[in-house]
Each structure stands twice: as C-alpha cells, then as structure tokens.
Design a protein around this motif. Structure first.
Motif, PDB file in Angstrom:
ATOM      1  N   CYS A  48       0.807  54.533  64.141  1.00 17.98           N
ATOM      2  CA  CYS A  48       0.168  53.218  64.206  1.00 17.98           C
ATOM      3  C   CYS A  48       1.177  52.237  64.823  1.00 17.98           C
ATOM      4  O   CYS A  48       2.350  52.243  64.449  1.00 17.98           O
ATOM      5  CB  CYS A  48      -0.206  52.763  62.799  1.00 17.98           C
ATOM      6  SG  CYS A  48      -0.726  51.046  62.679  1.00 17.98           S
ATOM      7  N   CYS A  74       2.239  49.644  61.660  1.00 17.85           N
ATOM      8  CA  CYS A  74       2.910  50.037  60.408  1.00 17.85           C
ATOM      9  C   CYS A  74       3.576  51.419  60.487  1.00 17.85           C
ATOM     10  O   CYS A  74       4.278  51.804  59.575  1.00 17.85           O
ATOM     11  CB  CYS A  74       1.917  49.993  59.248  1.00 17.85           C
ATOM     12  SG  CYS A  74       0.785  51.400  59.219  1.00 17.85           S
ATOM     13  N   ASN A  86       2.236  54.300  60.181  1.00 14.55           N
ATOM     14  CA  ASN A  86       1.479  55.356  59.505  1.00 14.55           C
ATOM     15  C   ASN A  86       0.893  56.236  60.623  1.00 14.55           C
ATOM     16  O   ASN A  86       0.906  55.860  61.793  1.00 14.55           O
ATOM     17  CB  ASN A  86       0.352  54.687  58.701  1.00 14.55           C
ATOM     18  CG  ASN A  86      -0.457  55.670  57.880  1.00 14.55           C
ATOM     19  OD1 ASN A  86      -0.056  56.813  57.681  1.00 14.55           O
ATOM     20  ND2 ASN A  86      -1.596  55.211  57.399  1.00 14.55           N
ATOM     21  N   CYS A 125      -3.790  52.252  62.554  1.00 16.68           N
ATOM     22  CA  CYS A 125      -4.277  53.193  61.550  1.00 16.68           C
ATOM     23  C   CYS A 125      -5.491  52.595  60.841  1.00 16.68           C
ATOM     24  O   CYS A 125      -5.786  51.411  60.991  1.00 16.68           O
ATOM     25  CB  CYS A 125      -3.170  53.527  60.549  1.00 16.68           C
ATOM     26  SG  CYS A 125      -2.769  52.175  59.415  1.00 16.68           S
ATOM     27  N   CYS A 135      -4.526  49.437  58.664  1.00 18.14           N
ATOM     28  CA  CYS A 135      -4.260  48.212  59.435  1.00 18.14           C
ATOM     29  C   CYS A 135      -5.541  47.681  60.073  1.00 18.14           C
ATOM     30  O   CYS A 135      -5.701  46.477  60.247  1.00 18.14           O
ATOM     31  CB  CYS A 135      -3.220  48.459  60.517  1.00 18.14           C
ATOM     32  SG  CYS A 135      -1.547  48.602  59.873  1.00 18.14           S
TER      33      CYS A 135
HETATM   34 ZN    ZN Z   1      -1.078  50.863  60.383  1.00 15.21          ZN
END
Ligand code: ZN
Length: 198
Positions: A57, A60, A62, A69, A72
């Motif tokens: 992502c 973040c 992830n 992601c 988010c």
């Molecule tokens: Zn994210």
C-alpha cells in the motif's frame, strides 16, 4: 527414501514453508498428487496470483492489490489514529479483535542493533512524513512485546512526542517475548482497549 525427481522437488519446496517438517511436507505432497488436476492447479495459480498482483500500500505499506490497501481505502476508519506494527502479518490479528478502527503503518521490521537493523532500514521516515501531512491525534505503538519491539517503541515514542501527538502502547498482558500474530483475540483486544500513554 528416494522419490521421483518431480516429487522430490515438491517436497523440497514444501519443507521450506514455516512450520512444515519432512512428515507434513510428505502428507501435503501426496495430497496434491492424489487430488484432481484442477484443484492442484488452483493452488499453483493462487500462489502465482499473489506474487504477480500484491504489492505494498502506498500509504501504510500493508499488502494491497490497488494503490491503497482495503483499510486505507475504507471510509469507515478513524484516520486520526495510526497503529504502528512491524509486519503486515501483525494487522489481521488486531483486526480480528474488533477493538481498533483506526489505520495502520507497517515499519517492515524492528530495530535490532545486534542484527544491524537501524532506523534507516525501517519505514520510519515515511511514518514521520505521514504525521506531518495527515491529521493524526494518536499513534499506537503495537510492535511485538519482545526486546526488538520494545526498543522500536521507545525510539519512536521519543521521535513522536515532541510533535504533540498522543503516543500509546497496548497494555501489558501480552505474552512477553511473543509475537502479536500468536496472541489470542481476547487478550490482544483488551491490551489495545487498555492502551497506555507513553
Ligand atoms: Zn494502507
């Protein structure tokens, strides 16, 4: 025992998976050999698919298939609280507790002077950039409750506190030296709800 080369190759690959010893590798290999071709190839395709389409992502870090992601991108999350974790695999256990509705930041590891992992090896600059540009009122430092995780949390607390952002850490009660991914849901949920200001 000597297996046919193709079977041996499968056994070797399966044995590389975490927690898989020779016996379970053999059980899985024979399951795959016995299953119909469609089922076996769906497994192969699923592996190929995640490697081809999943990346980090952009906000973040992830795992994500789109630019952002799922967390988010969701409009149901509280964007003023960022939970900092070491690895993407730490996110699902926290999500399962239902005790956290904020967003995340994945560091990509933990500080470990012994292994030569310093602040520049983690996504700390990216976290500080987010704190500068997003409207954040609290950072929850949910690094693992072991030496590396504690070191990382105190380092980050020192960096973030001068920004006038509340810094918290999940309450004690998590197995010391353990990994978030192995904590049970109830304990982890309570630790997050009872997080304490650092
Ligand atoms: Zn994210």
């Amino acid at each position: 025992m000597q297996s046919a080369p193709a079977i041996q190759k499968l056994l070797d690959e399966l044995e590389r998976l975490p927690g898989v010893g020779p016996k379970s590798a053999q059980r899985m290999a024979y399951f795959i050999l016995n299953s119909d071709k469609g089922q076996a190839l769906r497994l192969a395709d699923a592996i190929r698919d995640v490697k081809d389409t999943v990346h980090f992502c952009s906000r973040c870090f992830n795992y994500a298939q789109a630019e952002l992601c799922e967390i988010c991108a969701s409009d149901k999350r509280n964007r003023s609280i960022i939970c900092v974790v070491s690895e993407p695999r730490d996110i699902p256990p926290i999500e399962r507790t239902g005790a956290f509705d904020g967003i995340y930041h994945v560091l990509g590891g933990a500080l470990s002077p012994m292994d030569g992992v310093g602040p520049e090896d983690l996504r700390i600059a990216e976290l500080m950039a987010r704190l500068g540009s997003e409207d954040v009122s609290e950072v929850v430092l949910a690094t693992n409750p072991n030496i590396e995780g504690e070191t990382t949390a105190s380092y980050l607390a020192r960096l973030i506190k001068p920004l006038d952002i509340k810094v918290t850490r999940p309450a004690s009660g998590l197995p010391v030296g353990g990994d978030l991914e192995f904590a049970d849901e109830v304990t982890l949920g309570r630790a997050i709800e009872g997080r304490q200001i650092l």
